[in-house]
Design an enzyme around this catalytic site. Structure first.
Site, PDB file in Angstrom:
ATOM      1  N   CYS A   4      64.549 -33.936   1.425  1.00  0.00           N
ATOM      2  CA  CYS A   4      64.314 -34.516   0.102  1.00  0.00           C
ATOM      3  C   CYS A   4      65.670 -34.793  -0.549  1.00  0.00           C
ATOM      4  O   CYS A   4      66.484 -33.878  -0.715  1.00  0.00           O
ATOM      5  CB  CYS A   4      63.484 -33.584  -0.773  1.00  0.00           C
ATOM      6  N   CYS A   7      66.341 -32.732  -3.716  1.00  0.00           N
ATOM      7  CA  CYS A   7      66.585 -31.322  -3.390  1.00  0.00           C
ATOM      8  C   CYS A   7      68.019 -31.143  -2.882  1.00  0.00           C
ATOM      9  O   CYS A   7      68.690 -30.161  -3.216  1.00  0.00           O
ATOM     10  CB  CYS A   7      65.593 -30.820  -2.340  1.00  0.00           C
ATOM     11  N   ASP A  30      71.837 -41.651 -12.979  1.00  0.00           N
ATOM     12  CA  ASP A  30      71.206 -42.499 -11.968  1.00  0.00           C
ATOM     13  C   ASP A  30      72.282 -43.344 -11.278  1.00  0.00           C
ATOM     14  O   ASP A  30      73.200 -43.858 -11.929  1.00  0.00           O
ATOM     15  CB  ASP A  30      70.151 -43.407 -12.621  1.00  0.00           C
ATOM     16  N   HIS A  46      60.573 -28.177  -5.857  1.00  0.00           N
ATOM     17  CA  HIS A  46      60.124 -29.465  -5.324  1.00  0.00           C
ATOM     18  C   HIS A  46      58.636 -29.689  -5.566  1.00  0.00           C
ATOM     19  O   HIS A  46      57.798 -28.894  -5.151  1.00  0.00           O
ATOM     20  CB  HIS A  46      60.406 -29.571  -3.822  1.00  0.00           C
ATOM     21  N   ASN A  87      57.960 -42.612 -12.830  1.00  0.00           N
ATOM     22  CA  ASN A  87      57.192 -43.455 -11.918  1.00  0.00           C
ATOM     23  C   ASN A  87      56.430 -42.567 -10.941  1.00  0.00           C
ATOM     24  O   ASN A  87      57.004 -41.632 -10.374  1.00  0.00           O
ATOM     25  CB  ASN A  87      58.133 -44.396 -11.153  1.00  0.00           C
ATOM     26  N   HIS A  98      60.353 -36.859  -5.281  1.00  0.00           N
ATOM     27  CA  HIS A  98      60.598 -35.574  -5.958  1.00  0.00           C
ATOM     28  C   HIS A  98      60.444 -35.900  -7.439  1.00  0.00           C
ATOM     29  O   HIS A  98      61.156 -36.787  -7.945  1.00  0.00           O
ATOM     30  CB  HIS A  98      62.016 -35.065  -5.632  1.00  0.00           C
ATOM     31  N   HIS A 100      60.640 -36.815 -11.045  1.00  0.00           N
ATOM     32  CA  HIS A 100      61.826 -37.043 -11.876  1.00  0.00           C
ATOM     33  C   HIS A 100      61.454 -37.854 -13.099  1.00  0.00           C
ATOM     34  O   HIS A 100      60.506 -38.649 -13.081  1.00  0.00           O
ATOM     35  CB  HIS A 100      62.947 -37.730 -11.083  1.00  0.00           C
ATOM     36  N   HIS A 102      63.140 -40.424 -15.870  1.00  0.00           N
ATOM     37  CA  HIS A 102      64.266 -41.273 -16.259  1.00  0.00           C
ATOM     38  C   HIS A 102      64.442 -41.152 -17.778  1.00  0.00           C
ATOM     39  O   HIS A 102      63.489 -41.394 -18.526  1.00  0.00           O
ATOM     40  CB  HIS A 102      63.984 -42.747 -15.941  1.00  0.00           C
TER      41      HIS A 102
HETATM   42  P1  DGP Z   1      62.139 -44.073  -8.882  1.00  0.00           P
HETATM   43  O1  DGP Z   1      62.219 -45.498  -8.469  1.00  0.00           O
HETATM   44  O2  DGP Z   1      61.375 -43.869 -10.185  1.00  0.00           O
HETATM   45  O3  DGP Z   1      61.650 -43.180  -7.779  1.00  0.00           O
HETATM   46  O4  DGP Z   1      63.633 -43.643  -9.234  1.00  0.00           O
HETATM   47  C1  DGP Z   1      64.531 -43.145  -8.309  1.00  0.00           C
HETATM   48  C2  DGP Z   1      65.876 -43.304  -8.892  1.00  0.00           C
HETATM   49  O5  DGP Z   1      66.778 -42.522  -8.141  1.00  0.00           O
HETATM   50  C3  DGP Z   1      66.423 -44.740  -8.877  1.00  0.00           C
HETATM   51  O6  DGP Z   1      66.583 -45.200 -10.220  1.00  0.00           O
HETATM   52  C4  DGP Z   1      67.780 -44.642  -8.196  1.00  0.00           C
HETATM   53  C5  DGP Z   1      68.039 -43.161  -8.151  1.00  0.00           C
HETATM   54  N1  DGP Z   1      68.745 -42.715  -6.966  1.00  0.00           N
HETATM   55  C6  DGP Z   1      68.388 -42.955  -5.673  1.00  0.00           C
HETATM   56  N2  DGP Z   1      69.254 -42.373  -4.834  1.00  0.00           N
HETATM   57  C7  DGP Z   1      70.178 -41.737  -5.628  1.00  0.00           C
HETATM   58  C8  DGP Z   1      71.331 -40.963  -5.335  1.00  0.00           C
HETATM   59  O7  DGP Z   1      71.692 -40.690  -4.187  1.00  0.00           O
HETATM   60  N3  DGP Z   1      72.037 -40.494  -6.397  1.00  0.00           N
HETATM   61  C9  DGP Z   1      71.663 -40.747  -7.686  1.00  0.00           C
HETATM   62  N4  DGP Z   1      72.434 -40.261  -8.663  1.00  0.00           N
HETATM   63  N5  DGP Z   1      70.575 -41.474  -7.989  1.00  0.00           N
HETATM   64  C10 DGP Z   1      69.848 -41.953  -6.967  1.00  0.00           C
END
Ligand code: DGP
Length: 114
Positions: A4, A7, A30, A46, A87, A98, A100, A102
């Site tokens: 994950c 994680c 992000d 998780h 989302n 996982h 989250h 925003h």
């Molecule tokens: P969602 O599409 O709602 O599952 O959002 C996932 C978010 O995670 C997306 O806006 C980009 C972010 N993201 C993906 N990989 C990484 C990463 O390796 N590091 C960080 N900081 N954010 C990430």
């Protein structure tokens, strides 16, 4: 959980820009910001999404929302306003499995949410 992404970020195995951390939650920037402030808040336990929160204690779920508020104050967007989005599933374009949240702010948001 093995394999994950979030994680691994929580564990420090993958680098992230930490904004806030406590015993239950972790908040980081992000990688692909959609607003001047775009922070992700995750529970350290998780669970895949909001649809799986039956596996999460109410205390932990509430802690996530409290951390969203803490981040908004820390990032100085609480007064002007901010948006919290989670989302869940395919139609919502959830890309990381996982739970989250925003936390978005620092600009006037679009009125449309979908
Ligand atoms: P969602 O599409 O709602 O599952 O959002 C996932 C978010 O995670 C997306 O806006 C980009 C972010 N993201 C993906 N990989 C990484 C990463 O390796 N590091 C960080 N900081 N954010 C990430």
């Amino acid at each position: 959980m093995e394999n994950c992404l979030f994680c691994k970020i929580i564990a420090g195995d993958i680098p992230s820009t930490k904004v806030y951390e406590d015993d239950k939650t972790y908040a980081f920037r992000d990688i692909n910001p959609m607003a001047p402030v775009h922070v992700l808040v995750v529970p350290k336990t998780h669970v895949a999404s909001l649809d799986a929160v039956d596996a999460l204690s109410d205390e932990l779920l509430a802690a996530c929302l409290r951390t969203c508020r803490t981040v908004a104050h820390q990032e100085a967007i609480a007064e002007s306003g901010f948006r919290v989005v989670s989302n869940c599933g395919c139609d919502a374009c959830q890309s990381v499995q996982h739970l989250h949240f925003h936390v978005l702010g620092g600009k006037k948001m679009a009125e449309s949410m979908a």
